[in-house]
Design an enzyme around this catalytic site. Structure first.
Site, PDB file in Angstrom:
ATOM      1  N   THR A  18       1.070  -1.060   0.079  1.00 46.74           N
ATOM      2  CA  THR A  18       0.005   0.015  -0.025  1.00 46.74           C
ATOM      3  C   THR A  18       0.841   1.331   0.057  1.00 46.74           C
ATOM      4  OG1 THR A  18      -0.081  -0.381   2.184  1.00 46.74           O
ATOM      5  CG2 THR A  18      -2.206  -0.802   1.261  1.00 46.74           C
ATOM      6  N   ARG A  22       8.634  -0.126  -2.694  1.00 45.99           N
ATOM      7  CA  ARG A  22      10.013   0.420  -2.017  1.00 45.99           C
ATOM      8  C   ARG A  22      11.054  -0.512  -2.264  1.00 45.99           C
ATOM      9  NH1 ARG A  22       7.715   2.696   3.183  1.00 45.99           N
ATOM     10  NH2 ARG A  22       6.377   4.301   2.196  1.00 45.99           N
ATOM     11  N   SER A 113       9.219   7.565   2.066  1.00 48.82           N
ATOM     12  CA  SER A 113       8.566   7.964   3.366  1.00 48.82           C
ATOM     13  C   SER A 113       9.778   8.467   4.389  1.00 48.82           C
ATOM     14  CB  SER A 113       7.729   7.106   4.058  1.00 48.82           C
ATOM     15  OG  SER A 113       6.888   7.518   5.075  1.00 48.82           O
ATOM     16  N   HIS A 114       9.707   7.637   5.387  1.00 43.35           N
ATOM     17  CA  HIS A 114      10.414   8.006   6.731  1.00 43.35           C
ATOM     18  C   HIS A 114      12.150   7.475   6.532  1.00 43.35           C
ATOM     19  CE1 HIS A 114       8.082   4.785   7.337  1.00 43.35           C
ATOM     20  NE2 HIS A 114       8.973   3.930   7.910  1.00 43.35           N
ATOM     21  N   LYS A 126       4.783   5.260  -5.730  1.00 38.23           N
ATOM     22  CA  LYS A 126       3.549   4.909  -5.320  1.00 38.23           C
ATOM     23  C   LYS A 126       2.367   5.558  -6.264  1.00 38.23           C
ATOM     24  CE  LYS A 126       1.627   6.661  -1.642  1.00 38.23           C
ATOM     25  NZ  LYS A 126       0.846   6.917   0.020  1.00 38.23           N
ATOM     26  N   ASP A 277       7.986  13.650   8.619  1.00 45.97           N
ATOM     27  CA  ASP A 277       9.109  12.776   7.846  1.00 45.97           C
ATOM     28  C   ASP A 277       9.405  13.391   6.631  1.00 45.97           C
ATOM     29  OD1 ASP A 277       6.576  12.264   6.725  1.00 45.97           O
ATOM     30  OD2 ASP A 277       7.046   9.996   6.563  1.00 45.97           O
ATOM     31  N   ASP A 279       8.244  12.317   3.558  1.00 46.14           N
ATOM     32  CA  ASP A 279       7.336  13.111   2.484  1.00 46.14           C
ATOM     33  C   ASP A 279       6.316  13.779   3.044  1.00 46.14           C
ATOM     34  OD1 ASP A 279       6.661  10.614   3.796  1.00 46.14           O
ATOM     35  OD2 ASP A 279       5.211   9.994   2.383  1.00 46.14           O
ATOM     36  N   ASP A 281       3.715  13.217   5.463  1.00 38.48           N
ATOM     37  CA  ASP A 281       2.703  12.522   6.175  1.00 38.48           C
ATOM     38  C   ASP A 281       2.627  12.099   7.455  1.00 38.48           C
ATOM     39  OD1 ASP A 281       4.111  10.322   5.746  1.00 38.48           O
ATOM     40  OD2 ASP A 281       2.668   9.397   4.500  1.00 38.48           O
ATOM     41  N   ARG A 282       3.870  12.171   7.975  1.00 42.54           N
ATOM     42  CA  ARG A 282       3.700  11.776   9.748  1.00 42.54           C
ATOM     43  C   ARG A 282       3.976  13.102  10.464  1.00 42.54           C
ATOM     44  NH1 ARG A 282       6.533   5.762  10.581  1.00 42.54           N
ATOM     45  NH2 ARG A 282       5.289   4.675   8.944  1.00 42.54           N
ATOM     46  N   THR A 344      -3.694  -2.002  10.345  1.00 38.15           N
ATOM     47  CA  THR A 344      -2.808  -1.051  10.116  1.00 38.15           C
ATOM     48  C   THR A 344      -2.716  -0.509   8.492  1.00 38.15           C
ATOM     49  OG1 THR A 344      -1.593  -2.139  11.766  1.00 38.15           O
ATOM     50  CG2 THR A 344      -0.236  -0.988  10.216  1.00 38.15           C
ATOM     51  N   GLU A 363      -2.878   6.810  13.212  1.00 35.61           N
ATOM     52  CA  GLU A 363      -2.216   5.407  13.770  1.00 35.61           C
ATOM     53  C   GLU A 363      -1.230   5.620  14.884  1.00 35.61           C
ATOM     54  OE1 GLU A 363      -1.633   2.331  10.522  1.00 35.61           O
ATOM     55  OE2 GLU A 363      -0.996   4.443   9.383  1.00 35.61           O
ATOM     56  N   GLU A 364      -0.920   4.794  15.652  1.00 35.45           N
ATOM     57  CA  GLU A 364       0.351   4.807  16.502  1.00 35.45           C
ATOM     58  C   GLU A 364       1.464   5.168  15.631  1.00 35.45           C
ATOM     59  OE1 GLU A 364       2.989   2.650  16.498  1.00 35.45           O
ATOM     60  OE2 GLU A 364       1.943   1.733  14.815  1.00 35.45           O
ATOM     61  N   SER A 365       1.678   4.836  14.405  1.00 39.33           N
ATOM     62  CA  SER A 365       3.044   5.059  13.812  1.00 39.33           C
ATOM     63  C   SER A 365       3.298   6.380  13.479  1.00 39.33           C
ATOM     64  CB  SER A 365       3.106   4.294  12.764  1.00 39.33           C
ATOM     65  OG  SER A 365       2.083   4.288  11.915  1.00 39.33           O
ATOM     66  N   LYS A 376      -2.286  10.623   5.174  1.00 39.48           N
ATOM     67  CA  LYS A 376      -2.100  11.054   6.446  1.00 39.48           C
ATOM     68  C   LYS A 376      -1.285  12.501   6.338  1.00 39.48           C
ATOM     69  CE  LYS A 376       1.633   7.598   7.119  1.00 39.48           C
ATOM     70  NZ  LYS A 376       1.379   6.214   7.383  1.00 39.48           N
ATOM     71  N   ARG A 496       6.555  -6.248  15.688  1.00 41.57           N
ATOM     72  CA  ARG A 496       6.270  -5.244  16.371  1.00 41.57           C
ATOM     73  C   ARG A 496       5.471  -5.365  17.523  1.00 41.57           C
ATOM     74  NH1 ARG A 496       8.235  -0.981  13.100  1.00 41.57           N
ATOM     75  NH2 ARG A 496       7.629  -0.938  11.058  1.00 41.57           N
TER      76      ARG A 496
HETATM   77  C1  G1P Z   1       4.263   1.001   9.093  1.00 41.91           C
HETATM   78  C2  G1P Z   1       3.253   1.478   9.998  1.00 41.91           C
HETATM   79  C3  G1P Z   1       2.010   1.708   9.650  1.00 41.91           C
HETATM   80  C4  G1P Z   1       1.756   2.712   8.503  1.00 41.91           C
HETATM   81  C5  G1P Z   1       3.067   2.070   7.379  1.00 41.91           C
HETATM   82  C6  G1P Z   1       3.013   3.076   6.242  1.00 41.91           C
HETATM   83  O1  G1P Z   1       3.776  -0.263   8.496  1.00 41.91           O
HETATM   84  O2  G1P Z   1       3.258   0.691  11.181  1.00 41.91           O
HETATM   85  O3  G1P Z   1       1.065   2.361  10.699  1.00 41.91           O
HETATM   86  O4  G1P Z   1       0.585   2.891   8.033  1.00 41.91           O
HETATM   87  O5  G1P Z   1       4.341   2.021   8.003  1.00 41.91           O
HETATM   88  O6  G1P Z   1       3.422   4.288   6.530  1.00 41.91           O
HETATM   89  P1  G1P Z   1       4.408  -1.528   9.088  1.00 41.91           P
HETATM   90  O7  G1P Z   1       5.938  -1.563   8.829  1.00 41.91           O
HETATM   91  O8  G1P Z   1       4.075  -1.597  10.720  1.00 41.91           O
HETATM   92  O9  G1P Z   1       3.888  -2.687   8.580  1.00 41.91           O
HETATM   93 ZN    ZN Z   2       5.577   9.206   5.160  1.00 40.99          ZN
END
Ligand code: G1P
Ligand code: ZN
Length: 543
Positions: A18, A22, A113-114, A126, A277, A279, A281-282, A344, A363-365, A376, A496
């Site tokens: 999703t 990468r 992303s991050h 993406k 982060d 890009d 979004d976080r 998630t 999300e917690e992330s 996000k 995790r």
């Molecule tokens: C991680 C985060 C999840 C987030 C995703 C994309 O995925 O835990 O919340 O949506 O990155 O940014 P995970 O590596 O846990 O599958």
């Molecule tokens: Zn990101």
């Protein structure tokens, strides 16, 4: 200008998730690789003839070259228009907004992303659909299928075009429209937040440190906080996007944004600290002397969103990913609105947002967002916090203390075990899954399991079920542990372990988080045999 048809070979095993595809940057840089993936994407969409696309990225290494390739391929494939950010830059939420604003057919966002950037680091592509959100699985599956059978890609043999000037450029029969990456996004933010109140807040001496982590939000945050809202120059730091993010991980958490954390815990801390982060979004939010967990942040934003003009009518519902703490559920219950618990990943929020069942999700992330885009949005979360602070005129610590006094506190932490051999991680999960039904009633380290299950989700829109989305252990006294394997890691497996403990109204809300979670953490380690499977009980990262 006649399109060139270039023979290529299928690429094996390049399944986009999703978050898109990468890979290591050097993989994307192999001759024909990016081209083959992009052509597979176009083909999976039924071609791009006459379509409008948005293209941009977070400025990481290979961003500029990849965009030139994509523009020529879009032109070669007959697209009518590509809207691209100046110098190839677009934050992920800004790209989502541009797709929606222009009624585009979709967009390509270049980012990992991050994750770090550079020739030896990470890159990603993406595809987002017309609602502005990440492509659903049916689309990513179709792209994957196409990568397995593709034998040619189409491009135009033209020189690179200049993306440094705003305006329209013809590329074959296609128009490349170079837009200011910041302007439309800022205009959207202005419809949601009270910019006068924010200017007054900064005018009253309120201090901010926003750490752009050498990534894409730098120009957005400078324009927003310093130029528009009057925060003093220097409030935004690390504001120039660098191809390698200055060698760091552009990941806004206490580990990677240590410089900001140290400042916020010191005597010279400003009133509010935040980071975003790679890009954009976080987000991370820190008050003076207090880190706000993303789970708490979501709950506080939900409880106070009505203080911002864009949410003055109240929220329809709130959604959180399953591992996120239950703090936002408590707010939804009090507000009398629906709360959703999804697997998630942002795509599950997208459908709920599209049908108008939720307004805010998180999300917690470190991802929080609303129905204003379908991604996000880091700066959005920071602005909502600031709008709340401008209205309440309290410190972050006061707002949190007050929130916990009203709803109780959900202590929360995520423990990550990284680079675990995949077989060990799978064996651990398999064994736990196999014993779930026997766990209720058993005690581990003095703590009794009350319920154990494997989370599965029925999408209310398309009726599909997503099974095996994480193993949940509920303990007596309001504790919970969730175990799942990361779907985004690149090296071995990442386990995790999400830990939470509810401290109801009137309980001690000012304990050390890890201390408050110790018993649950120990019980989980025993129950899952961490030493046996992982050879250790100490995680690599605790956020
Ligand atoms: C991680 C985060 C999840 C987030 C995703 C994309 O995925 O835990 O919340 O949506 O990155 O940014 P995970 O590596 O846990 O599958
Ligand atoms: Zn990101």
């Amino acid at each position: 200008m006649t399109p060139q048809i270039v023979p290529t070979k299928p690429i094996e095993g390049q399944k986009p998730g999703t978050s898109g595809l990468r890979k290591k940057t050097r993989i994307f840089m192999q001759p024909g690789y990016l081209e083959t993936y992009v052509q597979a994407t176009f083909d999976a969409l039924g071609g791009v003839v006459g379509k409008t696309l948005v293209v941009g990225g977070d400025g990481r290494f290979f961003n500029a070259e990849a965009i030139q390739t994509i523009l020529k391929m879009a032109a070669g494939n007959g697209a009518s228009r590509v809207i691209v950010g100046q110098n190839g830059l677009l934050s992920t939420p800004a790209a989502s907004h541009l797709i929606r604003l222009n009624g585009a057919d979709g967009g390509l966002i270049l980012s990992a992303s991050h994750n770090p950037g550079g020739i030896d680091a990470d890159f990603g592509v993406k595809y987002n659909i017309a609602n502005g959100g990440p492509a659903p699985e049916a689309v990513t599956d179709a792209i994957f299928q196409r990568t397995l059978e593709i034998d040619a890609y189409v491009t135009l043999g033209t020189p690179d075009i200049d993306l440094s000037q705003l305006g329209e450029i013809a590329l074959g029969g296609m128009v490349v429209q170079v837009v200011d990456p910041v302007a439309d996004y800022l205009a959207l933010m202005e419809t949601l937040f009270d910019f006068d109140a924010l200017r007054a807040l900064f005018g009253s001496g309120f201090t901010l440190r926003f750490d752009a982590m050498h990534a894409v939000t730098g120009p957005y945050a400078k324009a927003l906080f310093e130029d528009r809202l009057g925060a003093p120059a220097g409030s935004v730091v690390n504001a120039v996007p660098q191809p390698d993010f200055a060698g760091g991980h552009p990941d806004p958490n206490p580990v990677w944004a240590k410089e900001l954390m140290d400042l916020m815990m010191s005597d010279s801390a400003p009133d509010f600290g935040a980071a975003s982060d790679g890009d954009g979004d976080r987000n991370m939010v820190v008050g003076r002397g207090l880190y706000v967990t993303p789970s708490d942040s979501l709950a506080v934003l939900a409880a106070n969103a009505h203080l911002a003009p864009g949410y003055a009518k109240g929220l329809v519902g709130v959604a959180r990913s399953m591992p996120t703490s239950e703090a936002s559920d408590r707010v939804a219950a009090k507000l009398g609105i629906k709360s959703y618990e999804t697997p998630t990943g942002w795509k599950f929020f997208g459908t709920l947002l599209d049908i108008g069942h939720v307004t805010i999700c998180g999300e917690e992330s470190a991802g929080t967002g609303s129905d204003h885009v379908r991604e996000k949005d880091g700066l959005w979360a920071v602005l909502l916090w600031l709008n709340i602070l401008a209205e309440r005129r309290q410190s972050v610590a006061e707002i949190l203390t007050d929130h916990w006094a009203t709803f109780g506190r959900d202590y929360f932490s995520r423990h990550d075990f990284e680079a675990v051999p995949s077989d060990a991680a799978n064996a651990l999960m398999d064994k736990l899954q196999g014993t779930l039904s026997t766990l209720p009633g058993q005690s581990f380290n003095g703590l009794t399991v009350t319920r154990a299950d494997s989370f599965s989700y029925l999408d209310p829109v398309d009726g599909t079920t997503s099974a095996n989305q994480g193993l949940r252990l509920f303990f007596e006294g309001g504790g919970r542990a969730v175990l799942r394997l990361s779907g985004t890691g690149t090296e071995g497996a990442t386990l995790r372990v999400y830990l939470s403990q509810y401290a109801p109204k009137g309980a001690d809300h000012h304990r050390d988080t890890q201390e408050a979670l110790r018993q649950i953490s120990d019980a989980t380690a025993t129950l899952c045999d961490f030493p046996d499977f992982l050879g250790r009980t100490t995680p690599d990262v605790m956020t």
